[in-house]
Each structure stands twice: as C-alpha cells, then as structure tokens.
Design an enzyme around this catalytic site. Structure first.
Site, PDB file in Angstrom:
ATOM      1  N   LYS A  73       0.800  -0.441  -0.069  1.00  0.00           N
ATOM      2  CA  LYS A  73      -0.190   0.123  -0.045  1.00  0.00           C
ATOM      3  C   LYS A  73       0.981   1.152  -0.023  1.00  0.00           C
ATOM      4  CE  LYS A  73      -2.645   0.259   3.524  1.00  0.00           C
ATOM      5  NZ  LYS A  73      -1.661   1.141   3.834  1.00  0.00           N
ATOM      6  N   THR A  75       4.407   0.982  -0.564  1.00  0.00           N
ATOM      7  CA  THR A  75       4.973   0.970  -2.129  1.00  0.00           C
ATOM      8  C   THR A  75       4.385   1.767  -3.101  1.00  0.00           C
ATOM      9  OG1 THR A  75       5.713  -0.426  -1.554  1.00  0.00           O
ATOM     10  CG2 THR A  75       6.222  -0.101  -3.262  1.00  0.00           C
ATOM     11  N   ARG A  96       1.775   8.435   6.693  1.00  0.00           N
ATOM     12  CA  ARG A  96       2.131   8.271   8.312  1.00  0.00           C
ATOM     13  C   ARG A  96       3.875   7.880   8.641  1.00  0.00           C
ATOM     14  NH1 ARG A  96      -0.598   3.582   9.988  1.00  0.00           N
ATOM     15  NH2 ARG A  96      -0.066   3.052   7.292  1.00  0.00           N
ATOM     16  N   LYS A 107       6.245  -6.804  10.523  1.00  0.00           N
ATOM     17  CA  LYS A 107       5.857  -5.923   9.066  1.00  0.00           C
ATOM     18  C   LYS A 107       6.580  -5.354   8.851  1.00  0.00           C
ATOM     19  CE  LYS A 107       2.889  -2.693   8.251  1.00  0.00           C
ATOM     20  NZ  LYS A 107       3.147  -1.326   7.622  1.00  0.00           N
ATOM     21  N   ALA A 275      -4.122   1.333  12.483  1.00  0.00           N
ATOM     22  CA  ALA A 275      -5.374   1.229  12.101  1.00  0.00           C
ATOM     23  C   ALA A 275      -6.305   0.620  12.488  1.00  0.00           C
ATOM     24  CB  ALA A 275      -5.532   1.538  10.419  1.00  0.00           C
ATOM     25  N   PHE A 303      -3.577  -0.369   7.235  1.00  0.00           N
ATOM     26  CA  PHE A 303      -4.264  -1.438   6.689  1.00  0.00           C
ATOM     27  C   PHE A 303      -5.308  -1.707   5.784  1.00  0.00           C
ATOM     28  CE2 PHE A 303      -2.859  -1.913  11.339  1.00  0.00           C
ATOM     29  CZ  PHE A 303      -1.811  -2.775  11.167  1.00  0.00           C
ATOM     30  N   PHE A 383       3.874  -8.246  -9.203  1.00  0.00           N
ATOM     31  CA  PHE A 383       4.810  -8.909  -9.031  1.00  0.00           C
ATOM     32  C   PHE A 383       5.943 -10.135  -9.543  1.00  0.00           C
ATOM     33  CE2 PHE A 383       3.504  -7.993  -4.700  1.00  0.00           C
ATOM     34  CZ  PHE A 383       4.667  -8.652  -3.902  1.00  0.00           C
ATOM     35  N   TRP A 411       7.580  -0.910  -8.016  1.00  0.00           N
ATOM     36  CA  TRP A 411       8.440  -1.556  -6.946  1.00  0.00           C
ATOM     37  C   TRP A 411       9.936  -1.646  -8.728  1.00  0.00           C
ATOM     38  CZ3 TRP A 411      11.430  -6.062  -7.073  1.00  0.00           C
ATOM     39  CH2 TRP A 411      12.066  -6.299  -6.312  1.00  0.00           C
TER      40      TRP A 411
END
Length: 558
Positions: A73, A75, A96, A107, A275, A303, A383, A411
C-alpha cells in the site's frame, strides 16, 4: 534473478537538498527547519500563510486485508505520487511515520519498497525527527503527574482503582500489557494495577494527528479523561495541569516533516496511529497543508479498507472537513491466491482458479468504499511471479464489480510503472465524480454506529456486547459524547474478528470486549475480539537480523 534490497536501493538514492524539494511546492528555505540535509520540518508561519488558497485533489490509497503475501500500500502510494509528477502534475505524498514496534517485529518499515520509496529510509524507519519520542514523553509525563498527584494527597479524589490512563512505549513488548506500579513501600506511592500500550495507540498520538494547530492541540489534550472519582465523575488532563507542559513537549512534533521520494518528489511524513487500534491516518496538518500547495495529494490509510479507509472517511474526513476525490485500492495476485486458499510457499505457481476464488475479498472492499460515494480504481501491485492469465482474472473480476483494475510495476520501474494509474486517477479526480458522505450521521446513538460499521463494512450478522458496555455507551451519551464517531479496534487480517478467516466472510458476529472514550481525540474506541493495544514480537523478530556492517551501514531494515 536477484534484486537489490529496499535498503540497498535507498542507500544508492541521488537525494537533493531538502530546500530544493520544498521549492517544488513553493516553500522557501526560511520556512523549512532542517534536520540534516535531507529532511526538514515545515514552519507554522508558512502553514498559516497558505490557508486562504483553494484545495487540490485528494486521493486516498487503501488496500485489501493484509496477508503474509504482501500488498504494498505505501509502495503504491509513493509510486502513484511519482507517477503523477511524471505525467506533469504537481503532486505531493502524505504518509504516516513508522513505529519502531513493527520495524523490529514482523511487518517492517513504512517507507515503501523497491523503486517506489521515500528517503532517507533508515532515518524514517528509526528515530526520524523525534516525533514519536516526543509523543511518548508527553504521554508519560501525564502518567507521572497523575501518580504524583495521588502521592501528594490526591486533592482531586481520584479513585486509584479507576485510573484510565496507561503508559506507552514505542516497542512491541507483551510483558508490559498488565503491570503493577508504585510497589516498594510508602516512599513509592500507592500500589495499583496499570499497563502499557504501544505509542501509536496513544490518545496523544491521535490528538496530534487530528489537531489543527497548537491551540487546538492543547485544548484536546486538556479534554482527555485520565481517571474517575468514586462517584464516577471524570478527571481530565487539565485537572492534573499537565496539558501546558505536554503541549511544550509536542511543539516541534506538531510541525509536518518534509522528505523526498527516490525520484526527488516531495513527501510529507507525519503522524502514525495504527489503523487496527486507532484511526491510522497521516496528520490533518500535513494533509490539509499539502492540499493548499499541491494540485494532487496522495495519502494512505492504514491496513485494509475495512479499517483504515473506514476511519479515514468516518473520522478524519468528518473532523477535518475533507472529501477524497478518488480512492485507489491496492491488491496483488499473490494475496488473491492466498485468500483463495493457497499456502504462502506455493504462491509462485500459476493458479488462476485460486485467484478467482480469492477475489471476493477485493470485491467487498470495492463495494464498501463505493458506499461512501467515492470512485474506486484497483491498483494491481505487480510481482515478477504473476502470470498474464492471473492478472487478467483480477481485471475481469473488478470489471464485473463496476470498477477498473490497472497493472502497476512501480516496485521495479518507479514512476514509469504507474503512468497508466496516474493518468486514470487524475482523470477521475478532475472529473469530480465523487459524492462523498460518511457512513453514519453524528446524532446516531453510539451502539447503533458500532452496529452500522459491523453490518455494512464487515458484513457481520450481529454485534455482541455485555450490558455493562451498552450502559457505558449510554452514560457517555448522557454526558454529551453521543455525537462522537466510532474507532473500531479489531484484527486487520479479516473482515471478521478471527484473523484466520480470509476471503469475504458472512454470518459472523463481532464481539465487543471493551470501549474506551478518547474525549480529547474525539472518538470512542471499540475493542473487538482479541486485538491488543500492545503487540508482541513474533517467534523470530526482525530485530535479530538488523545490524551495522563493517562500513558502519545499517543492514536488515526492510
């Protein structure tokens, strides 16, 4: 094929002096308070000077329920911001700050990944500009002053069995969840049971993220309920006379932090409540300021959309007078397969049937976000193991839901991989297609608000709450808090309160374990299931692999 790690990519970044980044948004060097060469705080004088300008377009990035497969998210937030700038738009990113807890836990960090990152990555994921330390210190100053007041005669007649204020630390430490304090005899005070939350769950953190300025910050701090007397009347932070000193500690932390992406685009990184246990959004100050100086602002909510986006809409937008012009919902083929029952070890093999089976999780999030009256675009975070057939299966499913899915390769390619997404999102935002409205009105009773979220967002059959909890909610309504929004605290891994129940479950119940009044932040926290406000470390924490190498560089952060 081997790929560079996030930290290797970040370390090789060609960063520009922070004054050059500020200049892209019309921020003069005198209005930046530098922390080294590559990060700075924005002066309050500048913030005040732009308030009469029109707002740019607000774009929210959210996601499906997180899985061990990864969603990306942050990224995607960074990649979209870079993509908008690449196609000639004046865009800023608002994300954030990172908590040390997940950094050293499981995480990882919160700076994005691959070639869609915010830098300096190491600083952002560690001490940064000290905001979290200031919040921790301010919170615990109040804790110390409460116990000190009790020790020196307890003039406010605090019932020490009903001290509601817990301490905080920015670390995952399950041993601190429940503790006894003031042990050791007369000199140390009156023994009582207490506990710790993680700093990001602190009401002080939520207040800093929702306050408009220092005056509003101090007022909200003063409104916090810290304890109750024997007659159940509340004791406020201002009664302890801590709000002024706390504001002093938070003075610099209130100012948004400006950094840059790998492609030297401006990013505001400020605030960071979780969150799943708080409202999970970038600070109001950072977001509203960015909207005054950029044509497009890309922000994120923590999240999955059932937590972060719901609270962004029902709490942050309600409190700050904001309305998103478009929402980007991040999903991955890998996560669809995991929702479809595929084990993490088998995600590399093509499995179109599993993708289709897992898509209802995505579909529910699309419908939920649309229920707020805002247009939704799905970003498929690519991916290298994704096959064309799997990607097409997701696109086809999203089309059936009346939305569209766009493949993104940020990415690996940075902004080049988000040109299509950026172009479409800008078109939607410019078209003014949204008709935003929160899920429930202010004057709805508190329990009915909880029930509305559980049934319309989680698709639960019912909410289970003891009479004690329902009575507490009615008491708060009688005291004038009935107009507050609800901040649901539950697992981020499922629409239900069972973290192992993937997909789009129905027929489940939402058990409410506890309710907490955050009178200063301006919401009621509803703790559901087994969610903890102080996380623990996993069996093998990431901290085991973080170290300095022979050159003095950090390794192991991700």
């Amino acid at each position: 094929m081997s790929f560079k790690t996030d930290i290797e990519i970040a370390r090789a970044a060609n960063k520009k002096p922070i004054q050059e980044i500020g200049a892209k948004l019309g921020i003069g060097s005198d209005d930046l308070l530098p922390y080294g060469h590559d990060k700075a705080k924005l002066s309050q004088a500048f913030i005040d000077s732009v308030q009469d300008r029109p707002d740019g377009k607000l774009i929210l990035v959210t996601a499906i329920n997180p899985t061990p497969a990864g969603e990306g998210k942050t990224t995607t937030t960074v990649g979209l911001g870079d993509g908008l700038n690449r196609i000639g738009k004046k865009a800023a990113i608002c994300i954030r700050e990172a908590s040390l807890g997940p950094n050293f836990g499981m995480k990882g960090g919160a700076a994005g990944g691959g070639y869609a990152q915010v830098v300096p990555m190491e600083d952002m994921n560690l001490h940064f500009t000290g905001d979290f330390h200031a919040i921790t210190s301010a919170h615990n100053l109040l804790s110390a002053m409460i116990d000190n007041h009790i020790y020196w005669g307890n003039e406010l007649e605090i019932d020490i069995r009903r001290v509601a204020w817990r301490r905080v630390v920015d670390m995952n430490d399950r041993a601190l969840r429940q503790i006894n304090v003031s042990l050791g005899g007369v000199a140390n005070g009156f023994p009582r049971e207490a506990g710790f939350d993680i700093t990001v769950a602190s009401e002080v953190m939520a207040i800093l993220c929702l306050a408009k300025d220092l005056e509003d910050l101090q007022r909200r701090l003063g409104d916090m309920i810290v304890a109750y007397r024997r007659d159940r009347t509340p004791v406020y932070c201002r009664d302890i006379k801590a709000d002024g000193a706390m504001t002093v500690l938070l003075k610099d932390a209130m100012q948004p932090n400006l950094v840059q992406t790998l492609e030297n685009n401006p990013a505001f990184v400020h605030g960071g409540p979780f969150a799943n246990i708080a409202h999970g959004c970038n600070s109001v100050t950072a977001t509203t300021t960015a909207l005054k100086i950029a044509d497009y602002v890309v922000t994120e909510a923590g999240f999955g959309a059932d937590l972060g986006a719901e609270k962004f809409m029902n709490i942050k937008c309600r409190k700050a007078g904001l309305a998103p012009d478009a929402v980007v919902l991040v999903a991955t083929v890998r996560a669809m397969k995991m929702n479809g029952g595929v084990a993490k070890a088998d995600l590399g093999a093509e499995n179109v049937d599993a993708v289709k089976k897992g898509c209802p999780n995505l579909g529910r999030h699309i419908a939920n976000v649309k229920s707020f009256g805002v247009p939704v675009v799905v970003a498929i975070n690519h991916f290298v193991t994704d096959t064309d057939a799997e990607v097409e299966a997701v696109k086809a499913y999203v089309a059936e839901q009346g939305s569209e899915a766009i493949l993104c390769q940020h990415w690996a390619k940075g902004s080049e991989g988000t040109v299509d997404l950026a172009t479409r999102v800008a078109e939607i935002a410019d078209a003014g297609m949204g008709n935003f409205a929160p899920l429930y009105p202010d004057d709805m009773p508190l329990f009915q608000k909880i029930d509305t979220i559980a049934k319309r967002i989680y698709h639960a059959d019912e909410v289970i709450a003891d009479k004690k909890i329902r009575d507490q909610l009615r008491e708060w309504e009688d005291q004038g808090y009935g107009n507050l929004p609800i901040c649901m605290a539950k697992t981020q891994y499922s629409f239900s309160t069972d973290p192992n129940w993937r997909g789009a479950p129905t027929g489940h119940t939402v058990p409410v374990r506890e309710v907490r009044l955050s009178a200063g932040a301006g919401f009621v926290v509803v703790i559901c299931g087994e969610i903890m406000t102080m996380p623990g470390l996993p069996r093998v924490p990431s901290a085991e692999n973080i170290k300095l190498n022979a050159d003095g560089d950090i390794e192991g952060l991700f």
